[in-house]
Design an enzyme around this catalytic site. Structure first.
Site, PDB file in Angstrom:
ATOM      1  N   HIS A  90       0.778  -1.343   0.176  1.00 18.51           N
ATOM      2  CA  HIS A  90       0.078   0.028  -0.013  1.00 18.51           C
ATOM      3  C   HIS A  90       0.766   1.306   0.001  1.00 18.51           C
ATOM      4  O   HIS A  90       0.283   2.402   0.206  1.00 18.51           O
ATOM      5  CB  HIS A  90      -1.117  -0.091   1.161  1.00 18.51           C
ATOM      6  N   LYS A  93      -7.871  14.195   4.312  1.00 14.09           N
ATOM      7  CA  LYS A  93      -6.919  13.127   4.514  1.00 14.09           C
ATOM      8  C   LYS A  93      -5.927  13.250   5.520  1.00 14.09           C
ATOM      9  O   LYS A  93      -5.911  14.483   6.204  1.00 14.09           O
ATOM     10  CB  LYS A  93      -6.313  12.897   3.176  1.00 14.09           C
ATOM     11  N   ARG A  94      -5.252  12.225   6.030  1.00 14.11           N
ATOM     12  CA  ARG A  94      -3.969  12.361   6.922  1.00 14.11           C
ATOM     13  C   ARG A  94      -3.212  13.440   6.440  1.00 14.11           C
ATOM     14  O   ARG A  94      -3.066  13.915   5.058  1.00 14.11           O
ATOM     15  CB  ARG A  94      -3.267  11.036   6.836  1.00 14.11           C
ATOM     16  N   LYS A 109       1.091  14.621   0.555  1.00 15.85           N
ATOM     17  CA  LYS A 109      -0.148  14.878   0.201  1.00 15.85           C
ATOM     18  C   LYS A 109      -0.487  16.290  -0.125  1.00 15.85           C
ATOM     19  O   LYS A 109      -1.361  16.956  -0.585  1.00 15.85           O
ATOM     20  CB  LYS A 109      -1.190  14.519   1.371  1.00 15.85           C
ATOM     21  N   THR A 128      -8.417   6.720  -1.983  1.00 19.43           N
ATOM     22  CA  THR A 128      -9.798   6.121  -2.044  1.00 19.43           C
ATOM     23  C   THR A 128     -10.771   7.246  -1.858  1.00 19.43           C
ATOM     24  O   THR A 128     -11.923   7.166  -2.256  1.00 19.43           O
ATOM     25  CB  THR A 128      -9.842   4.833  -1.060  1.00 19.43           C
ATOM     26  N   LYS A 166     -14.536   8.192  -3.659  1.00 19.25           N
ATOM     27  CA  LYS A 166     -15.890   8.814  -3.081  1.00 19.25           C
ATOM     28  C   LYS A 166     -16.260  10.103  -3.118  1.00 19.25           C
ATOM     29  O   LYS A 166     -17.510  10.443  -3.671  1.00 19.25           O
ATOM     30  CB  LYS A 166     -15.581   8.932  -1.405  1.00 19.25           C
TER      31      LYS A 166
HETATM   32  C1  26V Z   1       2.429   2.174   8.190  1.00 10.63           C
HETATM   33  C2  26V Z   1       2.567   2.076   9.311  1.00 10.63           C
HETATM   34  C3  26V Z   1       4.127   1.963   9.578  1.00 10.63           C
HETATM   35  C4  26V Z   1       4.433   1.492  11.167  1.00 10.63           C
HETATM   36  C5  26V Z   1       3.331   2.062  12.129  1.00 10.63           C
HETATM   37  C6  26V Z   1       2.001   1.813  11.763  1.00 10.63           C
HETATM   38  C7  26V Z   1       1.631   1.987  10.284  1.00 10.63           C
HETATM   39  C8  26V Z   1       0.561   2.170   9.932  1.00 10.63           C
HETATM   40  C9  26V Z   1       0.126   2.147   8.574  1.00 10.63           C
HETATM   41  C10 26V Z   1       1.128   2.320   7.819  1.00 10.63           C
HETATM   42  C11 26V Z   1       0.859   2.167   6.104  1.00 10.63           C
HETATM   43  C12 26V Z   1       0.159   3.337   5.944  1.00 10.63           C
HETATM   44  C13 26V Z   1      -0.127   2.726   4.218  1.00 10.63           C
HETATM   45  C14 26V Z   1      -1.535   3.359   3.842  1.00 10.63           C
HETATM   46  O1  26V Z   1      -2.282   3.740   4.396  1.00 10.63           O
HETATM   47  N1  26V Z   1      -1.425   3.530   2.689  1.00 10.63           N
HETATM   48  C15 26V Z   1      -2.685   4.078   1.860  1.00 10.63           C
HETATM   49  O2  26V Z   1      -3.310   2.766   1.363  1.00 10.63           O
HETATM   50  C16 26V Z   1      -4.440   3.144   0.697  1.00 10.63           C
HETATM   51  C17 26V Z   1      -5.230   1.766   0.453  1.00 10.63           C
HETATM   52  O3  26V Z   1      -4.610   1.129  -0.695  1.00 10.63           O
HETATM   53  C18 26V Z   1      -4.263   4.087  -0.511  1.00 10.63           C
HETATM   54  O4  26V Z   1      -5.420   4.251  -1.235  1.00 10.63           O
HETATM   55  C19 26V Z   1      -3.132   5.019  -0.056  1.00 10.63           C
HETATM   56  O5  26V Z   1      -2.891   5.600  -1.511  1.00 10.63           O
HETATM   57  C20 26V Z   1      -2.103   4.711   0.571  1.00 10.63           C
HETATM   58  O6  26V Z   1      -1.469   5.775   0.818  1.00 10.63           O
END
Ligand code: 26V
Length: 841
Positions: A385, A576-577, A582, A684, A688
């Site tokens: 992701h 968004k975050r 972003k 995503t 929406k």
């Molecule tokens: C990374 C980490 C690192 C360690 C600590 C906890 C943690 C939690 C989440 C993440 C990765 C986040 C990746 C993410 O949310 N990617 C998003 O995924 C969406 C669904 O596929 C996508 O639409 C977004 O573009 C993408 O940023």
């Protein structure tokens, strides 16, 4: 399984719209009459209040009403939930297991009622009891068990799999505290604990008798207030499953989301107690319960927390124990494992599943390595992701060594065999051997979890076409060349039930009136709306529904925050975050450019706009938190400036979550999707917004590229550097060039640096100068600012012509069919999982 096959299944779902009484009788047939549950005076609803809570229904608080009402809805679906489980068992159906550290579920009451097709009967029954339906819904806290896109995608996938009657279980952790709750104080983000389970949760069912044991090779003890690990003194954790119903639209299939809570074993170690090691015995309990206490709120860095590592292993160990136990109950031949079980790893977070499954097959099932390895690969699949290097997980070898040394041994053996193979297939290519290795060498050796996931599974997919291509050709190029057949794309989607049918009833009804209601389960049908873009009556209805959604949002905002916004202005949204890639800062610079234009020429004719921002920053991400502060100060400065009053308004809405997205997205005219090209894997919310009739101002990144392919570029406002241009200009790009050569860019930046937006806090925005100029502007804000402003200028021109605006917006809605998660799930099901629907008998 092909998509058409799924469509056939779907057509078996109740035919009539949920407004149609004929449909209700059909439902009452399968669920029984509503009256025993919530209809009559002494229905289950009253029973829950009286016997569960021992409270007089007449004086129940709003929260108690919500609980009892939700429990009654759960009563309605209970039988169907049980038959779903029974059907899967009887058929010994192949099942999908979706392993994810995050499920961003949001609220369930309205969603479950709607998916059961009990809308509006339930609403009427509630009101007949004198309950305020909307107030009831508001009582439910969001289940915020996720950070952002990855967690919400998992929740949309569960909805789609249940609607499509796919035997699927989600596995996650039951965090006691979800995503922190955000408040804003003097412009700064404050994080508050999200104690969402404080009053209990009416949807979940604890299954204590299905608990599992997780063994670790160390224990924990408290020393001087710190928890320390004690090597080679094995300990056990207990995982207790809590099940939540996942109601498929039409109410035919009720799948399960199973969330694990950590607990200490029931026994008390008397021997230890006897020897006086009191703390040792006690600390097991202390540590065990803290394991599932809180969701990690960082979506961008793997700040090295051992607790996160343990959470990941705990989810994997509990879920695989459960999956294997179920497999063994109905099967005897291990060769059948991949025919009965498909496990999807949502990012690398659960990727220890590779080592854990192999361990179970080797040590418990006593299979040989080759057979165990083949079965592991055939059973597992992995979704990536993010390409952000800082978010690619790498865990210290030392942690494996202390906690789960057997897994480390297994990973070393996988690696030995992998590197042998690579040396044979790519003789002399030592660089490749180093890069594909599961072990990153260095002072602190680490396991590369993405490499482990790719090597140990049969499928690796990205989440939009451009992302999958970059993953394969850059991020893990060497491995992709070793295993070219494993790589594939699955463009994300979102569930049209939550994000259109429920979130935007006004637009939903217009669409249904125009083309019928089949779009709810087959979003490709929206293309039939194309011809309505030419229909003046429909355009008017579309604009009216947008206006209604804007008014609803404005009313909600005023009643909850006191903020007043004008629904007559263009709602220009960026939610968004908060992250540098972003580019909320790019948006802020664009607003300052317009602000400057108006200040120097107050007569300038601009479309009045309300800029709406929302999003959370990781608590440790200092620059992201400063961006929030900056957006708030920008809003305050503009509010106080009489020149722009009534024409520009900047709003930062706190506590962005699923429920806020459901309110805001339908009310938006414009969606900003402006990541630096190559950085947003998919996005995503872009989808929406599109299906809710907002126009996109965006870069050619992630799924926005595919949205433009579907709608035609002329129906979006694309701007900025492409992925290739970003890559090719990296080496020579200088933000100073833009600062020196573009007056509007310079004036915008100088206004920030002059403390115009921080008169009482001089210098606080100095880090913005560093990131945008001194440090080289890694995310290339300045390169894209001019074309971004131009794109928004065009937006303003179009907005002044409501007919032309409505036409484009309708064409966008009509082109959004591809972005249903039903389509995405159909692709996973046929290409990766090889799983068929299993209708409930
Ligand atoms: C990374 C980490 C690192 C360690 C600590 C906890 C943690 C939690 C989440 C993440 C990765 C986040 C990746 C993410 O949310 N990617 C998003 O995924 C969406 C669904 O596929 C996508 O639409 C977004 O573009 C993408 O940023």
């Amino acid at each position: 399984m092909s998509t058409p096959a799924l469509r056939e299944e779907k057509s078996a779902a109740p035919e009539k719209s949920n407004q149609n009484p004929a449909n209700l009788s059909q439902l009452l047939e399968s669920y029984g009459s509503l009256s025993p549950y919530i209809g009559a005076d002494h229905a289950f609803y009253e029973h829950h209040l009286l016997y569960d809570r021992v409270i007089d229904p007449a004086v129940a608080s709003a929260r108690e009403q919500f609980e009892a009402f939700s429990r009654s809805i759960r009563d309605i679906l209970a039988q169907r939930w049980v038959s779903t489980k029974k059907t899967y068992e009887q058929q010994n159906a192949k099942r999908v297991y979706y392993l994810s550290l995050e499920f961003l579920i949001g609220r369930s009451l309205a969603n479950n009622v709607s998916n059961l097709l009990l809308d509006p009967a339930v609403q009427q029954a509630a009101e007949a009891k004198g309950l305020d339906w909307l107030g009831l819904i508001e009582q439910e806290p969001d289940a915020g068990l996720g950070n952002g896109g990855l967690g919400r995608l998992a929740a949309c996938f569960l909805d789609s799999m249940a609607m499509m009657q796919i035997p699927a279980t989600g596995y996650g952790l039951r965090y006691e505290y979800g995503m922190f709750r955000q408040t804003i104080a003097n412009g700064w983000q404050q994080e508050n604990p999200d104690n969402w389970l404080r009053d209990g949760d009416p949807w979940e069912v604890a299954r204590h008798h299905e608990k599992v044991e997780v063994k670790l090779n160390c224990s924990f003890q408290l020393r001087a207030g710190n928890i320390e690990t004690v090597r080679d003194r094995p300990s056990t954790l207990i995982g207790i499953p809590f099940d939540r119903p996942v109601v498929g639209y039409g109410g035919k299939t009720i799948n399960t989301l199973r969330l694990w809570t950590a607990a200490a074993p029931d026994y008390f170690d008397f021997k230890e107690f006897g020897t006086g090691d009191f703390v040792g015995a006690l600390s097991d309990t202390l540590e065990a319960e803290s394991l599932t206490r809180v969701l990690y709120p960082d979506d961008s860095t793997t700040a090295g927390q051992g607790l996160r590592f343990l959470q990941e292993y705990f989810l994997v160990a509990c879920s695989l124990a459960d999956i294997i136990r179920r497999f063994k109950r109905y099967n005897t031949d291990w060769e059948k494992l991949p025919e009965k079980v498909a496990i999807q790893l949502n990012d690398t977070h659960p990727s220890m599943a590779v080592a854990e499954l192999l361990r179970l097959l080797l040590d418990d099932a006593h299979l040989g390595w080759d057979q165990a390895w083949e079965l592991t690969k055939k059973t597992l699949a992995y979704t990536n992701h993010t390409l952000l290097p800082e978010a690619l997980e790498k865990w210290p070898v030392a942690w494996f060594d202390v906690l789960i040394p057997r897994h480390l041994e297994i990973i070393y053996e996988i690696n030995r065999r992998l590197l042998d193979e690579v040396r044979v297939r790519f003789p002399g290519d030592n660089g490749r051997v180093e890069r594909v290795s599961l072990v990153e060498e260095g002072e602190r050796r680490k396991i590369r979890m993405a490499n482990l996931a790719i090597v140990g599974s049969h499928s690796t997919n990205g989440v939009a076409a451009v992302h999958s291509r970059l993953l394969r050709t850059t991020t893990v190029k060497d491995l992709a060349e070793v295993f070219p057949d494993r790589f594939n794309n699955k463009t994300n989607g979102v569930t049209p039930r939550r994000w259109l049918l429920q979130a935007n009833p006004a637009l939903g009804q217009e669409i249904t009136q125009a083309i019928g209601k089949e779009w709810v389960t087959d979003l490709s049908r929206l293309k039939e709306l194309r011809r309505f873009a030419e229909d003046g009556g429909f355009r008017e209805a579309f604009l009216a529904s947008k206006r209604q959604a804007k008014q609803r949002f404005a009313d909600w905002l005023q009643s909850t925050t006191g903020q007043i916004i004008d629904p007559g202005t263009l709602f220009d949204c960026h939610v968004k975050r908060i992250h540098e890639y972003k580019r909320q800062l790019l948006n802020a610079l664009r607003i300052i450019v317009v602000y400057n234009r108006l200040r120097s020429n107050p007569e300038l004719d601009v479309v009045p706009r309300t800029f709406i921002f929302a999003g959370k920053a990781a608590p440790a991400y200092r620059l992201a938190k400063l961006i929030i502060k900056f957006l708030n100060n920008l809003g305050a400065t503009i509010d106080a400036d009489p020149v722009v009053k009534g024409r520009l308004k900047v709003l930062f809405v706190p506590e962005y979550n699923v429920s806020l997205a459901e309110r805001l997205i339908p009310a938006s005219d414009v969606s900003n999707q402006i990541s630096t090209a190559g950085y947003e894997a998919s996005g995503t919310s872009n989808m929406k917004f599109m299906m809710n009739g907002a126009l996109t101002v965006g870069t050619r990144d992630g799924a926005t590229i595919e949205m433009a392919e579907e709608a035609g570029e002329e129906n979006l406002f694309l701007f900025g550097l492409t992925v290739e241009q970003v890559v090719n200009s990296r080496s020579w790009y200088s933000p100073y060039w833009h600062y020196d050569h573009d007056a509007e860019t310079r004036e915008a930046l100088d206004l920030i640096f002059s403390d115009h937006f921080s008169p009482d806090e001089p210098g606080i925005f100095a880090p913005l100068r560093e990131t945008l100029l001194t440090m080289g502007d890694h995310y290339m804000h300045l390169a894209d600012l001019k074309s971004y402003c131009e794109a928004h200028h065009q937006v303003g021109i179009l907005y002044a012509d409501p007919e032309a605006w409505a036409k484009k917006a309708i064409l966008n809605v009509a082109s959004s069919g591809k972005f249903s998660s039903d389509r995405t799930i159909a692709e996973y099901a046929s290409d990766i999982w090889k799983v068929e629907p299993c209708p409930v008998i």
